[in-house]
Design a protein around this motif. Structure first.
Motif, short mmCIF file in Angstrom:
data_model
loop_
_atom_site.label_atom_id
_atom_site.label_comp_id
_atom_site.label_asym_id
_atom_site.label_seq_id
_atom_site.Cartn_x
_atom_site.Cartn_y
_atom_site.Cartn_z
N THR A 1 80.28 -53.03 91.50
CA THR A 1 80.44 -52.00 92.52
C THR A 1 81.65 -51.12 92.19
O THR A 1 82.49 -51.48 91.37
N ARG B 1 89.92 -43.97 92.74
CA ARG B 1 88.58 -44.55 92.82
C ARG B 1 88.08 -44.86 91.42
O ARG B 1 88.19 -44.03 90.51
N HIS C 1 84.65 -45.77 89.34
CA HIS C 1 83.20 -45.67 89.45
C HIS C 1 82.51 -46.78 88.66
O HIS C 1 82.93 -47.12 87.55
N THR D 1 79.75 -53.77 99.79
CA THR D 1 80.97 -53.11 99.31
C THR D 1 80.78 -51.60 99.09
O THR D 1 81.67 -50.82 99.46
N PRO D 2 79.67 -51.13 98.51
CA PRO D 2 79.51 -49.67 98.40
C PRO D 2 79.53 -48.97 99.75
O PRO D 2 80.05 -47.84 99.86
N ARG D 3 79.00 -49.61 100.79
CA ARG D 3 79.05 -49.00 102.12
C ARG D 3 80.50 -48.91 102.60
O ARG D 3 80.91 -47.90 103.19
N GLN D 4 81.27 -49.98 102.38
CA GLN D 4 82.67 -49.94 102.78
C GLN D 4 83.45 -48.90 101.98
O GLN D 4 84.36 -48.26 102.51
N LEU D 5 83.11 -48.73 100.71
CA LEU D 5 83.78 -47.72 99.91
C LEU D 5 83.49 -46.32 100.46
O LEU D 5 84.41 -45.49 100.57
N ASP D 6 82.25 -46.06 100.83
CA ASP D 6 81.92 -44.76 101.43
C ASP D 6 82.69 -44.55 102.73
O ASP D 6 83.20 -43.45 103.01
N GLU D 7 82.77 -45.61 103.55
CA GLU D 7 83.51 -45.51 104.80
C GLU D 7 84.99 -45.26 104.54
O GLU D 7 85.66 -44.51 105.27
N LEU E 1 86.31 -43.71 101.90
CA LEU E 1 86.49 -42.32 101.45
C LEU E 1 86.45 -41.37 102.64
O LEU E 1 87.20 -40.39 102.69
N GLU E 2 85.59 -41.66 103.60
CA GLU E 2 85.53 -40.83 104.81
C GLU E 2 86.82 -40.95 105.61
O GLU E 2 87.36 -39.95 106.10
#
Length: 325
Positions: free
Chosen positions: A29, A150, A152, A208-214, A216-217
């Motif tokens: 991730t 970040r 990738h 984890t990708p969902r938490q990463l998006d959150e 960044l927001e």
């Protein structure tokens, strides 16, 4: 040719745990970290055509065995990319304890990447240098840059780190060093054991990708509370995943838990503080700069035997001197 570079440790707020490709150090991730302004690694790489093998010194001690081989393999990558064949003397000093879960490999391989690239005559931009550093240590890809960074996932070409703009967000971190010695289970072994045996790992990789998006927001909106809550949540999820492995991987000690509880109590008292832990017993607490002294004082009351390091966002890797013949 010789060059000296310096790099700072970074502490992940959204963690890297698990490799999609072991040889290339490609993560399962993405992740996100804060590069600190304290405890750098300084590394000098000096080419010597008279050497039959690389010589590696860390903190004044000559390395041998796997630690030395890890550096030698990394230098082989640099030699292959540069077309040069000389072996090198590597002299490195960590100002953060080595192998204790305090990101010494991140700062170490970021500094080595920059110094080796310069000494061997490679002209690399930040993205290429991040990809190179990743081959030595995944988290080193992030220490190439300062501030919030970040990393990738993806294939070899796509997996690099880059800085994240964070206007209006000012972060501090108080690092509680409970144990400065090498941890009982290496990060590599712990990561492999977790991915192979933990029934929770699939959930970690999915969430984890969902938490990463959150995250960044939250950063884009300078929402300190959301950044802190996501930081603590992600850390607890990672350690729960490790605890479910077999044999279990358990880094937190009683002292760690006491500091985690103290961080929770700080919030109850109106001081926003959020804890995170990596592969080791040491606790890092994210807070606002204005609260750092009070956070450190409270943690020191709970564990007066711990050493403390207070830091803010730091700069990326830098060359200390220009390569010279």
């Amino acid at each position: 040719m010789r060059a000296t570079a310096e790099a700072n440790p970074n502490i992940a707020l959204i963690k890297y745990w698990g490799k999609a490709d072991v040889e290339l150090n490609l993560p399962v991730t993405g992740s996100l970290s804060l590069t600190l302004d304290a405890a750098p690694t300084r590394t000098t790489v000096a080419l010597d055509a008279g050497l039959d093998a690389d010589e590696v010194v860390l903190g004044g001690a000559v390395l041998s065995g796997r630690p030395a081989q890890r550096v030698e393999r990394f230098l082989d990558l640099v030699r292959a990319a540069s077309g040069r064949t000389e072996h090198a003397r590597v002299d490195s000093v960590n100002l953060i304890p080595t192998g204790a879960g305090l990101a010494s490999s991140a700062s170490g391989f970021a500094a080595l990447a920059a110094a080796a690239a310069a000494a061997y005559g490679l002209d690399l931009d930040g993205r290429a240098l991040s990809r190179l550093a990743r081959r030595g240590s995944g988290s080193a890809s992030r220490s190439i840059f300062g501030g919030i960074v970040r990393w990738h996932p993806g294939d070899d070409a796509a997996s690099f780190a880059e800085p994240v703009d964070a206007p209006g967000l000012d972060l501090a971190m108080v690092v509680a060093i409970i144990a400065a010695g090498p941890k009982s289970i290496s990060s590599t072994e712990a990561m492999n054991r977790t991915t192979a045996t933990s029934p929770f790992y699939a959930g970690w990789a999915e969430s984890t990708p969902r938490q990463l998006d959150e995250m960044l927001e939250a950063i884009a909106h300078a929402d300190f509370t959301a950044v802190g809550e996501l930081t603590e949540s992600n850390s607890l999820r990672m350690h729960a995943t490790m605890a479910a492995a077999w044999p279990p991987v358990r880094y937190p000690t009683a002292a760690s838990v006491a500091l985690l509880d103290a961080t929770r109590d700080l919030r109850a008292d109106g001081i926003e503080a959020y804890a995170t832990m990596d592969a080791g017993p040491n606790v890092k607490v994210l807070c606002r700069p204005a609260d750092a002294a009070r956070v450190e004082a409270r943690l020191a009351e709970v564990d007066p035997t711990a050493d403390f390091l207070s830091a803010r966002a730091g700069e990326g890797v830098r060359l200390i001197d220009e390569p010279a013949a």
